[in-house]
Write a protein that holds these residues in place. Structure first.
Motif, PDB file in Angstrom:
ATOM      1  N   TYR A 188       0.811  -1.223   0.000  1.00  0.00           N
ATOM      2  CA  TYR A 188       0.000   0.000   0.000  1.00  0.00           C
ATOM      3  C   TYR A 188       0.842   1.270   0.000  1.00  0.00           C
ATOM      4  O   TYR A 188       0.367   2.326  -0.400  1.00  0.00           O
ATOM      5  N   ARG A 189       2.066   1.175   0.500  1.00  0.00           N
ATOM      6  CA  ARG A 189       2.962   2.342   0.526  1.00  0.00           C
ATOM      7  C   ARG A 189       4.110   2.113  -0.461  1.00  0.00           C
ATOM      8  O   ARG A 189       4.046   1.223  -1.291  1.00  0.00           O
ATOM      9  N   SER A 190       5.153   2.919  -0.360  1.00  0.00           N
ATOM     10  CA  SER A 190       6.280   2.782  -1.293  1.00  0.00           C
ATOM     11  C   SER A 190       7.585   2.944  -0.521  1.00  0.00           C
ATOM     12  O   SER A 190       7.598   3.488   0.589  1.00  0.00           O
ATOM     13  N   ALA A 304      -2.264   6.564  -1.490  1.00  0.00           N
ATOM     14  CA  ALA A 304      -2.377   8.006  -1.763  1.00  0.00           C
ATOM     15  C   ALA A 304      -3.817   8.431  -2.040  1.00  0.00           C
ATOM     16  O   ALA A 304      -4.182   9.584  -1.791  1.00  0.00           O
ATOM     17  N   PHE A 305      -4.663   7.507  -2.517  1.00  0.00           N
ATOM     18  CA  PHE A 305      -6.055   7.905  -2.790  1.00  0.00           C
ATOM     19  C   PHE A 305      -6.812   8.202  -1.496  1.00  0.00           C
ATOM     20  O   PHE A 305      -7.863   8.826  -1.509  1.00  0.00           O
ATOM     21  N   LEU A 306      -6.271   7.751  -0.360  1.00  0.00           N
ATOM     22  CA  LEU A 306      -6.863   8.055   0.945  1.00  0.00           C
ATOM     23  C   LEU A 306      -6.122   9.195   1.651  1.00  0.00           C
ATOM     24  O   LEU A 306      -6.589   9.699   2.666  1.00  0.00           O
ATOM     25  N   ILE A 307      -4.977   9.587   1.110  1.00  0.00           N
ATOM     26  CA  ILE A 307      -4.129  10.585   1.773  1.00  0.00           C
ATOM     27  C   ILE A 307      -4.143  11.929   1.027  1.00  0.00           C
ATOM     28  O   ILE A 307      -4.298  12.985   1.649  1.00  0.00           O
ATOM     29  N   GLU A 308      -4.000  11.888  -0.292  1.00  0.00           N
ATOM     30  CA  GLU A 308      -3.833  13.122  -1.091  1.00  0.00           C
ATOM     31  C   GLU A 308      -5.189  13.690  -1.503  1.00  0.00           C
ATOM     32  O   GLU A 308      -5.493  13.840  -2.688  1.00  0.00           O
ATOM     33  N   TYR A 309      -6.010  14.041  -0.500  1.00  0.00           N
ATOM     34  CA  TYR A 309      -7.376  14.448  -0.833  1.00  0.00           C
ATOM     35  C   TYR A 309      -7.430  15.785  -1.568  1.00  0.00           C
ATOM     36  O   TYR A 309      -8.344  16.029  -2.348  1.00  0.00           O
TER      37      TYR A 309
END
Length: 327
Positions: A188-190, A304-309
């Motif tokens: 889920y992360r990088s 990122a779809f949950l973080i970079e709103y």
């Protein structure tokens, strides 16, 4: 305003694999304006998510709510719980009975039971976006807009491999949820995200690296709120996304829809890669006009779809005619 109406009961449902379920509860939430009074946005949740998309405990409340990108003063926001995701105490033990397409069929039956022929938008991230692709393939006129985020219309070999490892952990580990979650967080992360966050620092109290304590914390946290049967089912769905399986080819299926398709990738996504998303976009452009590709620029990978709103807000603003928030 958000309410939890009574679940819909799906009767005598036969899965693609031939398993008969006499009754499946389909619970859902409705936020914003009442059904049939405004354009409907269907939000499909991801692996450990649920139908609680907005409000105090909503997992996407940065994007959905009064005056937000998906404005609950303008839209009806509908979200179904994947039957068996554990939210409504209903569990499915034989997880291999189901595929992503079965969930798409169940959601379509849910819309039918609410007398909804067409929605304004189906939007979903990760496995929720896979369900969205499957819904469009089954019912080409079901939506005016499809917005698949950090997902694709099929599970790649890389995705299937990771889901296979998840399944091995879930079936064989003495701490299945914790251990599977620790592995999943690596997907889920990088590497860049971890570097930025941890810088190889050490947790002095525990005498371990901070990345290790963080991963252990995520495993422990999920174990407290999630059920093993639900994890196995959702992992199975992630593995079985494929709109062409036992069906027509991609072009034949997608030529039938007039829906605008807005694909949103993430440049650092290791799970559903941006490269794969671009290939899907290029394929669609050969025979379809109203197809769009945009990309979230982030070190944070799939999550990122949950973080970079804020970025997501800017990418979605035109579709929902929303005022964008300041960068």
């Amino acid at each position: 305003m958000e309410n939890i109406p009574n679940p819909i009961s799906i009767q005598n449902f036969t899965t693609e694999n031939g398993a008969l379920y006499r009754s499946l509860p389909l619970s859902f939430t409705v936020a914003g304006l009442p059904i049939h009074s405004a354009p409907i946005v269907l939000v499909n949740h991801a692996l450990t998510g649920n139908a609680q998309v907005t409000g105090e405990s909503g997992w996407w409340n940065d994007l959905i709510g009064e005056g937000k990108t998906i404005d609950t003063n303008r839209y009806t926001v509908l979200a179904f719980n994947v039957p068996g995701n554990g939210t409504d105490s209903f569990l499915i033990e034989k997880y291999q009975d189901f595929t992503t397409r079965d969930i798409a069929r169940i959601f379509i039956k849910g819309l039918e039971s609410l007398s909804i022929d067409q929605v304004h938008t189906i939007i979903g991230g990760s496995v929720g976006g896979g369900v969205a692709w499957e819904m469009l393939a089954l019912e080409p006129n079901i939506t005016q807009n499809l917005i698949p985020i950090a997902t694709d219309w099929k599970s790649t070999d890389w995705m299937i491999a990771n889901c296979f490892l998840q399944e091995q952990i879930l079936n064989n580990s003495s701490k299945p949820i914790e251990d599977a979650r620790i592995h999943a967080m690596l997907c889920y992360r990088s590497p860049e995200s971890f570097k930025e966050k941890f810088q190889r620092t050490v947790n002095e109290n525990l005498s371990i690296f901070n990345i290790e304590s963080w991963l252990a914390h995520h495993g422990d946290k999920l174990q407290k709120r999630y059920q093993l049967a639900s994890y196995k089912l959702m992992n199975q769905l992630l593995k079985t996304i494929d709109i062409t399986r036992n069906s027509a080819d991609f072009e034949t299926l997608m030529s039938k829809t007039n829906a605008a398709i807005h694909i949103i990738g993430i440049n650092s996504d290791l799970f559903f890669t941006a490269r794969e998303n671009k290939e899907t976009y290029e394929e669609l452009k050969k025979f379809k006009e109203n197809v769009f590709y945009s990309e979230i620029d982030s070190v944070h990978g799939h999550d990122a779809f949950l973080i970079e709103y804020k970025q997501l807000d800017h990418l979605l603003a035109d579709i929902f005619k929303a005022k964008t928030i300041a960068k």
